[in-house]
Design an enzyme around this catalytic site. Structure first.
Site, PDB file in Angstrom:
ATOM      1  N   LYS A 247       0.837  -1.208   0.000  1.00  0.00           N
ATOM      2  CA  LYS A 247       0.000   0.000   0.000  1.00  0.00           C
ATOM      3  C   LYS A 247       0.873   1.261   0.000  1.00  0.00           C
ATOM      4  CE  LYS A 247      -3.590  -2.580  -0.150  1.00  0.00           C
ATOM      5  NZ  LYS A 247      -4.614  -2.985   0.776  1.00  0.00           N
TER       6      LYS A 247
HETATM    7  C1  LIG Z   1      -5.703  -4.045   1.167  1.00  0.00           C
HETATM    8  C2  LIG Z   1      -7.165  -3.844   1.197  1.00  0.00           C
HETATM    9  C3  LIG Z   1      -7.962  -4.179   2.307  1.00  0.00           C
HETATM   10  C4  LIG Z   1      -7.491  -5.009   3.468  1.00  0.00           C
HETATM   11  O1  LIG Z   1      -6.354  -4.633   4.046  1.00  0.00           O
HETATM   12  P1  LIG Z   1      -5.339  -5.698   4.723  1.00  0.00           P
HETATM   13  O2  LIG Z   1      -4.440  -4.765   5.467  1.00  0.00           O
HETATM   14  O3  LIG Z   1      -4.662  -6.434   3.622  1.00  0.00           O
HETATM   15  O4  LIG Z   1      -6.117  -6.568   5.618  1.00  0.00           O
HETATM   16  C5  LIG Z   1      -9.300  -3.841   2.290  1.00  0.00           C
HETATM   17  N1  LIG Z   1      -9.850  -3.229   1.239  1.00  0.00           N
HETATM   18  C6  LIG Z   1      -9.139  -2.917   0.138  1.00  0.00           C
HETATM   19  C7  LIG Z   1      -9.824  -2.222  -0.990  1.00  0.00           C
HETATM   20  C8  LIG Z   1      -7.769  -3.234   0.075  1.00  0.00           C
HETATM   21  O5  LIG Z   1      -7.080  -2.948  -1.020  1.00  0.00           O
END
Ligand SMILES: *Cc1c(COP(=O)(O)O)cnc(C)c1O
Length: 373
Positions: free
Chosen positions: A188
């Site tokens: 991210k």
């Molecule tokens: C990455 C993501 C999540 C979940 O996050 P994690 O930290 O991987 O549990 C939820 N929604 C979206 C749209 C994502 O891209």
């Protein structure tokens, strides 16, 4: 990785060039490695500033942040929560964790964000709220969605996991809903390894979020648990990485924007083969992954293009499959936009470790692969 070949272009990689090591070392040297420590409160304060909210409640990942937000809003069995069919699976899974029903709706062309008209059409007497997802860094139409929520008495949770720093009308995403979540997974825009946060401007809801995050322990009576809660706490080590990340947020975002600009120039030359999504008027996106949509063809052709890219050392991945084709969420309803666009979508590499020459190489390779059938 072979040292003989040209290096592969990775889809994503974390940028840990700042104080990450220094702050993590501090945790290890002082023993504050669990979920108490100075970096947690610092990170929550710094992140609430980025999201433009009064509160931020850090969690151990983005999925638990989603579950926590829905639990704090009181979602339970018999409730319906409306979710765009194109999203990362965690959005829809979180609704199931509450024993509620995710009701899928179609998305907008290009951005793949929730279609407000489809959302309103799906409201029933069981609907409790909606999760708007700012997918791939592009803001959803949170103003229209907020209006619909107000009219029907629904809650609005934003899933901003992929959109740290994006704005609508100059205001940060994550500040529009009753609550919003962000993820800090390794790919991210901001990372803590694994990590998440719930942001909100609502004092009462924030108290509930903190209560449920910490096993439901009464804040004024230690080891007294009036409700069933969860252990969704972030560690001080995660927060230490996060504090260092936020110190360099503008710098990292600037690098991402320069890479995105280079992509736009390179992909403009491939307009015959691919379309590039744009942020809607009045909003500003943030570059997460670089999406392109093949102008003609289907999922088989999309897969062939990705295989061609991989053979030439360029990593890519398919745009998310819609939830309504996955076993847990199968639906007979029609989602024409999601079906058409997700089948033609490819996510290309985007991270601060890319050089502009890497971007040129990705574009040239894509051009070569997409022009041969
Ligand atoms: C990455 C993501 C999540 C979940 O996050 P994690 O930290 O991987 O549990 C939820 N929604 C979206 C749209 C994502 O891209």
């Amino acid at each position: 990785m072979s040292t003989v070949d040209v290096q592969r272009v990775a889809l994503a990689q974390p940028d840990l060039e700042g104080n990450e090591l220094k702050y993590v070392t501090e945790c290890l040297e002082t023993g504050w490695i669990s979920s108490i420590g100075r970096f947690i409160s610092q990170f929550e304060m710094d992140f609430s500033r980025l999201a433009g909210t009064t509160h931020a409640v850090a969690t151990n990942n983005g999925t638990t942040a989603l579950h926590l937000a829905l639990a704090a809003l009181g979602v339970g069995p018999g409730d319906e929560v409306i979710v765009p069919t194109v999203t990362y699976v965690a959005t829809a899974n979180a609704v199931l964790y509450c024993g509620a029903t995710p009701v899928l709706v179609d998305v907008m062309p290009g951005t793949l964000n929730i279609d407000p008209v489809a959302f309103e059409a799906a409201v029933t007497e069981r609907t409790r709220g909606v999760i708007s997802v700012h997918l791939y860094g592009i803001p959803a139409d949170v103003v229209a969605i907020g209006d619909i929520c107000e009219r029907h008495g629904l809650f609005h949770v934003e899933d901003a996991a992929e959109s740290h720093g994006a704005t609508v009308g100059g205001r940060p995403v994550g500040s529009f809903g009753d609550a919003a979540i962000f993820s800090f997974f390794g790919n991210k825009i901001v990372t803590t390894g694994e990590g998440g946060v719930v942001t909100s401007n609502n004092d009462e809801l924030t108290d509930r979020l903190r209560l449920l995050r910490g096993q439901g322990m009464d804040p004024s009576r230690r080891y007294w648990f009036p409700v069933v809660g969860y252990n969704y706490r972030m560690t001080n080590i995660q927060a230490a990485i996060g504090v260092a990340q936020l110190e360099r947020f503008d710098e990292m975002l600037g690098k991402r924007r320069a890479i995105e600009d280079r992509y736009r120039a390179g992909l403009a030359d491939l307009g015959e083969f691919v379309e590039v999504p744009e942020a809607p008027d009045g909003s500003r996106s943030v570059p997460w992954l670089q999406n392109v949509f093949l102008r003609d063809g289907d999922a088989a052709r999309r897969d062939a293009v990705m295989t061609g890219l991989s053979a030439k050392g360029v990593d890519s991945r398919p745009v998310f499959y819609p939830m309504h084709v996955l076993p847990a969420f199968l639906s007979d309803a029609a989602f024409p936009v999601a079906d058409d666009w997700s089948a033609r979508g490819i996510s290309l590499p985007l991270h601060t470790g890319l050089s502009l020459a890497d971007v040129d190489r990705v574009c040239e390779t894509l051009g070569a692969v997409a022009s041969t059938r």
